[in-house]
Design an enzyme around this catalytic site. Structure first.
Site, PDB file in Angstrom:
ATOM      1  N   TRP A 127       1.159  -1.670  -0.162  1.00  0.00           N
ATOM      2  CA  TRP A 127       0.253   0.052   0.101  1.00  0.00           C
ATOM      3  C   TRP A 127       0.698   0.879   0.250  1.00  0.00           C
ATOM      4  O   TRP A 127       2.076   1.008   1.050  1.00  0.00           O
ATOM      5  CB  TRP A 127      -0.746  -0.328   1.329  1.00  0.00           C
ATOM      6  CG  TRP A 127      -1.930   0.524   1.384  1.00  0.00           C
ATOM      7  CD1 TRP A 127      -2.933   1.833   0.228  1.00  0.00           C
ATOM      8  CD2 TRP A 127      -2.451   1.843   2.368  1.00  0.00           C
ATOM      9  NE1 TRP A 127      -3.533   2.148   1.791  1.00  0.00           N
ATOM     10  CE2 TRP A 127      -3.053   2.560   2.299  1.00  0.00           C
ATOM     11  CE3 TRP A 127      -1.165   2.152   3.774  1.00  0.00           C
ATOM     12  CZ2 TRP A 127      -3.084   3.785   3.573  1.00  0.00           C
ATOM     13  CZ3 TRP A 127      -1.866   2.856   5.424  1.00  0.00           C
ATOM     14  CH2 TRP A 127      -3.004   3.650   4.532  1.00  0.00           C
ATOM     15  N   ALA A 210      -6.077  -4.316   8.047  1.00  0.00           N
ATOM     16  CA  ALA A 210      -6.899  -3.251   7.674  1.00  0.00           C
ATOM     17  C   ALA A 210      -8.452  -3.574   7.309  1.00  0.00           C
ATOM     18  O   ALA A 210      -9.601  -3.317   6.534  1.00  0.00           O
ATOM     19  CB  ALA A 210      -6.151  -2.102   6.653  1.00  0.00           C
ATOM     20  N   LYS A 243     -12.489  -0.064   6.577  1.00  0.00           N
ATOM     21  CA  LYS A 243     -13.544  -1.238   5.529  1.00  0.00           C
ATOM     22  C   LYS A 243     -14.380  -2.021   6.517  1.00  0.00           C
ATOM     23  O   LYS A 243     -15.692  -2.561   5.931  1.00  0.00           O
ATOM     24  CB  LYS A 243     -12.147  -1.837   4.975  1.00  0.00           C
ATOM     25  CG  LYS A 243     -11.408  -1.318   4.957  1.00  0.00           C
ATOM     26  CD  LYS A 243     -11.597  -0.701   3.514  1.00  0.00           C
ATOM     27  CE  LYS A 243     -10.233   0.281   3.462  1.00  0.00           C
ATOM     28  NZ  LYS A 243      -9.398   1.530   1.963  1.00  0.00           N
TER      29      LYS A 243
HETATM   30  C1  LMR Z   1      -6.659   1.932  -0.752  1.00  0.00           C
HETATM   31  O1  LMR Z   1      -5.516   1.356  -0.407  1.00  0.00           O
HETATM   32  O2  LMR Z   1      -7.328   1.843  -1.317  1.00  0.00           O
HETATM   33  C2  LMR Z   1      -8.208   2.385   0.224  1.00  0.00           C
HETATM   34  O3  LMR Z   1      -6.862   1.644   1.694  1.00  0.00           O
HETATM   35  C3  LMR Z   1      -7.690   3.555   0.825  1.00  0.00           C
HETATM   36  C4  LMR Z   1      -6.756   4.144   1.415  1.00  0.00           C
HETATM   37  O4  LMR Z   1      -6.662   5.151   2.184  1.00  0.00           O
HETATM   38  O5  LMR Z   1      -5.353   4.521   0.274  1.00  0.00           O
END
Ligand code: LMR
Length: 394
Positions: A127, A210, A243
């Protein structure tokens, strides 16, 4: 003053979200930002959340401060949900975070104080926000390989080649379940092997949790985090309620630290509180209180779990439908992995130029690394989306 500043890079996920919102095409498809979508393409308020919120509105008597650690009952409910009692409570300390990101921020800052400029090993890919969070916490970012683009599965051998070399001064960031962005996840046996490695090397695990409940179930998705917490003397967990409770903008999260003993846990707790006080002073409570009400009420909790199951089942169904449509139309199994991945995302493995073309020509939005949010797949237009993807993949 401002003349010394340069334009900062904005997170690509939210840049794309704004681009999608500004696109006037009626037939656009949003597979971008990771938010759950219902069949009408809305991100709904869960009914258990609505009821809990109403109860709070009707019963609340004050909005005074809760204190720096935040809503303790919310944290206790989350510890129970995530860990299921595998760790003695005397070794656990919690504070609320402003969402899962806020929890990560607090935990990483503590780690940056414990090991200034210390190494944090993050999955490649990950991420995108993990990187600035770690850098802002005075940690040095390193990577471990995670994903095999050829098989679209976890490249466990390559991952362990790096994880096995870590030292007791290193931190390793693990996605608790539903890996973001790949959708490829560790099996229970692989979690066991990671934990054995950490026992051997003494490297410190930070688990980002998450998407609990978005993969295979609340208990199934907790296998890894429970294994880590039960087997190792120290670890940290960042929990997000964004989420699984659909509380995106409320910013409800919990930073969980597990120490060797109660005395060490108290020290970590004081550090976490010091970071909150020196940054945002207090964490937001509305979302935390909603989750507390749900978790403490038998009927609301059951309602929430049913809704969460429906969301998870819908995402699984959309995965299968898209993979089936692509197989049927292209006579190729190249995208079968979409059905076997789990959680909210799959990394398609398309080049950035193709992702750009899908956006500009077909109105199909995905993150530029070709991550799709499967909840955004329009169930009544799966064939059309399959056509776009087949044509784009060439
Ligand atoms: C994502 O990965 O799209 C979500 O977790 C939203 C974010 O905060 O990036």
């Amino acid at each position: 003053m401002f003349e010394t500043l340069q334009k900062a890079t904005l997170d690509k996920i939210f840049v794309l979200m704004a681009e999608y919102a500004a696109d006037p095409r009626a037939n656009k498809i949003d597979l971008g930002v990771g938010v759950y979508k219902d069949p009408q393409n809305n991100t709904p308020i869960m009914s258990a959340v609505r009821k809990a919120e109403q109860r709070i509105l009707d019963g609340a008597k004050t909005k005074t401060y809760k204190g720096v650690v935040g809503n303790k009952e919310f944290s206790a409910g989350i510890v129970d949900l995530a860990l299921g009692g595998v760790v003695d409570a005397t070794r656990i300390r919690t504070v609320n975070g402003a969402g899962g990101t806020g929890a990560l921020m607090i935990l990483m800052q503590v780690l940056g104080r414990a090991r200034p400029k210390g190494r944090i090993f993050i999955s490649d890919p990950t991420w995108p926000n993990h990187i600035p969070l770690a850098e802002n916490a005075n940690l040095t970012v390193h990577y471990y390989p995670y994903f095999d683009p050829a098989t679209r599965q976890v490249d466990f051998g390559a991952m362990m080649k790096v994880v096995d070399t870590l030292t007791g001064d290193d931190v390793v960031l693990l996605h608790g379940c539903c890996h973001n962005p790949t959708g490829a996840n560790l099996t229970p046996a692989q979690w066991d092997a990671v934990v054995e490695s950490l026992q051997r090397t003494g490297a410190f695990p930070l688990v980002d949790l998450a998407y609990l409940g978005f993969g295979d179930g609340l208990v199934e998705d907790a296998y890894g985090v429970r294994k880590v917490a039960a087997s190792l003397p120290e670890c940290m967990i960042a929990f997000s309620a964004s989420k699984n409770f659909g509380l995106y903008r409320e910013r409800a999260g919990v930073a969980i630290a597990i120490a060797r003993d109660a005395a060490a846990a108290d020290v970590v707790s004081s550090q976490m509180q010091n970071i909150i006080r020196g940054t945002i002073s207090q964490t937001p409570d509305h979302g935390a209180e909603i989750v507390r009400v749900i978790l403490e009420d038998k009927a609301l909790r059951a309602e929430w779990e049913t809704e969460l199951t429906q969301m998870r089942e819908r995402m699984k169904r959309l995965r299968v439908k898209l993979a089936d449509a692509i197989r049927r139309k292209s006579n190729s199994k190249d995208f079968d992995f979409i059905a076997t991945h789990s959680g909210m995302f799959s990394l398609l493995g398309l080049p950035q130029s193709v992702v750009e073309k899908l956006k500009t020509e077909d109105g199909v939005y995905m993150i530029n690394d070709s991550r799709i949010n499967v909840a955004g797949i329009p169930e009544d237009r799966v064939d059309e989306l399959a056509d776009y993807l087949i044509a784009a993949a060439g």
